[in-house]
Design a protein around this motif. Sequence first.
Motif, PDB file in Angstrom:
ATOM      1  N   ASN A 368       0.854  -1.196   0.000  1.00  0.00           N
ATOM      2  CA  ASN A 368       0.000   0.000   0.000  1.00  0.00           C
ATOM      3  C   ASN A 368       0.885   1.240   0.000  1.00  0.00           C
ATOM      4  OD1 ASN A 368      -1.795   2.071   0.371  1.00  0.00           O
ATOM      5  ND2 ASN A 368      -2.786   1.207   2.182  1.00  0.00           N
ATOM      6  N   PRO A 369       1.103   1.856  -1.164  1.00  0.00           N
ATOM      7  CA  PRO A 369       1.989   3.022  -1.240  1.00  0.00           C
ATOM      8  C   PRO A 369       1.558   4.190  -0.372  1.00  0.00           C
ATOM      9  CG  PRO A 369       1.561   2.135  -3.426  1.00  0.00           C
ATOM     10  CD  PRO A 369       0.634   1.429  -2.485  1.00  0.00           C
ATOM     11  N   PHE A 370       0.255   4.275  -0.048  1.00  0.00           N
ATOM     12  CA  PHE A 370      -0.182   5.356   0.833  1.00  0.00           C
ATOM     13  C   PHE A 370       0.498   5.248   2.195  1.00  0.00           C
ATOM     14  CE2 PHE A 370      -2.956   6.825   4.273  1.00  0.00           C
ATOM     15  CZ  PHE A 370      -3.077   8.162   3.939  1.00  0.00           C
ATOM     16  N   LEU A 371       0.583   4.033   2.729  1.00  0.00           N
ATOM     17  CA  LEU A 371       1.287   3.839   3.995  1.00  0.00           C
ATOM     18  C   LEU A 371       2.751   4.248   3.870  1.00  0.00           C
ATOM     19  CD1 LEU A 371       0.087   0.478   5.608  1.00  0.00           C
ATOM     20  CD2 LEU A 371      -0.099   2.778   6.560  1.00  0.00           C
ATOM     21  N   SER A 372       3.361   3.925   2.745  1.00  0.00           N
ATOM     22  CA  SER A 372       4.771   4.258   2.536  1.00  0.00           C
ATOM     23  C   SER A 372       4.992   5.764   2.525  1.00  0.00           C
ATOM     24  CB  SER A 372       5.274   3.647   1.224  1.00  0.00           C
ATOM     25  OG  SER A 372       5.295   2.236   1.296  1.00  0.00           O
ATOM     26  N   ILE A 373       4.162   6.510   1.778  1.00  0.00           N
ATOM     27  CA  ILE A 373       4.351   7.958   1.709  1.00  0.00           C
ATOM     28  C   ILE A 373       4.030   8.613   3.043  1.00  0.00           C
ATOM     29  CG2 ILE A 373       2.022   8.488   0.892  1.00  0.00           C
ATOM     30  CD1 ILE A 373       5.314  10.243  -0.094  1.00  0.00           C
ATOM     31  N   LYS A 374       3.061   8.076   3.758  1.00  0.00           N
ATOM     32  CA  LYS A 374       2.708   8.638   5.060  1.00  0.00           C
ATOM     33  C   LYS A 374       3.846   8.445   6.058  1.00  0.00           C
ATOM     34  CE  LYS A 374      -1.003   8.636   8.503  1.00  0.00           C
ATOM     35  NZ  LYS A 374      -1.271  10.078   8.360  1.00  0.00           N
ATOM     36  N   ARG A 375       4.430   7.270   6.093  1.00  0.00           N
ATOM     37  CA  ARG A 375       5.512   6.980   7.022  1.00  0.00           C
ATOM     38  C   ARG A 375       6.781   7.751   6.619  1.00  0.00           C
ATOM     39  NH1 ARG A 375       5.205   2.787  10.331  1.00  0.00           N
ATOM     40  NH2 ARG A 375       7.348   2.102   9.991  1.00  0.00           N
ATOM     41  N   PHE A 376       7.023   7.862   5.318  1.00  0.00           N
ATOM     42  CA  PHE A 376       8.193   8.598   4.845  1.00  0.00           C
ATOM     43  C   PHE A 376       8.058  10.082   5.170  1.00  0.00           C
ATOM     44  CE2 PHE A 376      11.180  10.347   1.729  1.00  0.00           C
ATOM     45  CZ  PHE A 376      12.246   9.466   1.869  1.00  0.00           C
TER      46      PHE A 376
END
Length: 481
Positions: A368-376
């Motif tokens: 889930n790229p949304f989780l990735s961008i949020k955490r980044f």
Amino acid sequence: MKKNEFATWQMLIKKELLVVYRNKTMLISTVMIWTLFIAATICTFLDYQSAHKQRTEANMLFRQQWEHQQRNPHDAAHFGTYLFKTINLLNVFDTGLDDYAGNTYRIEAHVQHEPAAANAIGNDGSMRFGRLTLALIMQLLIPLLILFITSTSITSEKENGTLKMLLAQGLSTSRLIWAKAISSYLFIVAVVLPIFLLMFSMLFISPDFTILLSRLLWIILAFLLYFLFVALLGTLISAWSSNSGKALLTALSCWILMSIISPKLLTGIADRSYSSMSRAAFTDLVEQGYRKGLNGHDPYAERGDRFVRNILKNFHADSISELPFNIEGLTLQYHEHYRSLVFNHYLAQVERQFDKQQNFLTIAGIFNPFLSIKRFSMALSGTDYYHQQYFFKQAQTYRNHLIRKLNMQLAWHSKSVEGEYTVGPQYFAQIKNFDNRLPPIIKVIQLNKIALYAIAGWILLLATLLHFIASRSLARHYEPA
């Protein structure tokens, strides 16, 4: 040939940008987004000014109270002080965990505190859905706008009957699909570019400009990659959908699943799978471990007596009166050190569970790229779990050093003093302030590289699907007569 191809690309992209520009719905959406951007910018700057002023004033107040003491060093340790996590502009760009994790650390003898005074305490209603921040707009609303634009970009050509005309003129489906994706992406970049420039200007007047500049550049890079991923996803949906209604429904479903349902679900799974002990249980374990010993068979009094006997033996003394120092100061420091050992022993168990939760969410971000961008975004803004722990470790190290310094002052300078031994402002003033620094940017990137790789990997996957699958599928269904 290459010149003609470039001219064709230029014509297609210019045509698509004009279509988007003339679309009143797009104009209204852009105005709404910019209104939210302006509101978030004002809120961000006001929040930063308010928080920075409060913490500066609090630091000055507690420093003045500390420096103007006249008391016994160990009493001063009980009096203690407070340490505050520093705040910068990027912290309010993406508040992350800052509203829910403590930003204040209490120093007190015989007690190991944890960061406390979270903003969400007493503000549950206003904090439930998170504050309006620039990061929230770019993580949720901009992708929704991108999907709205791209998911109907090709289906509209099908419904208007222009797709067959374009293909009949010799235009390849691959070139058409990429023109749609690139033009939509360029439009979104034009929408968000001013806010990036505004962030630069706000950061330029900040005293932390040199430290935060590299973090801001990485944030911009990550969001530009994420927007490209969303643009490719929307174009792919449009290429595979038979009409605009189905395309919009599919795109909206992907957005809800990716941005709202999935993060809540995965966070709940991580919490249940790697649950940690409660604060009450942790506090009880620390207290029992201190009183009875970590092994449960080394009581507080016996440890203290054994420590004193060892001191007498090492100094070849028969009684504490023969020692060249005040044994009370060393005994206090011994028990303080043991309590820290107990605290860190059980804290390590809690941290292992939290680390497992973080690792689970990191792996989930691959899907889930949304989780990735949020955490980044949180990591680069200094508001993620790692930065919270970094502040806590620095504060704990400062606290242990300060308590030890006060106990050693009592031990080595109060032996020959009649009555109560006290020190004054001159001594307390020479104790250094707490310096809360951000971790190196290289370390932050290294810890979050999987998130960046995940977004880049999705871009490559979607680009492959668009080029080799969607374009060929579209060509088969709309072969010119």
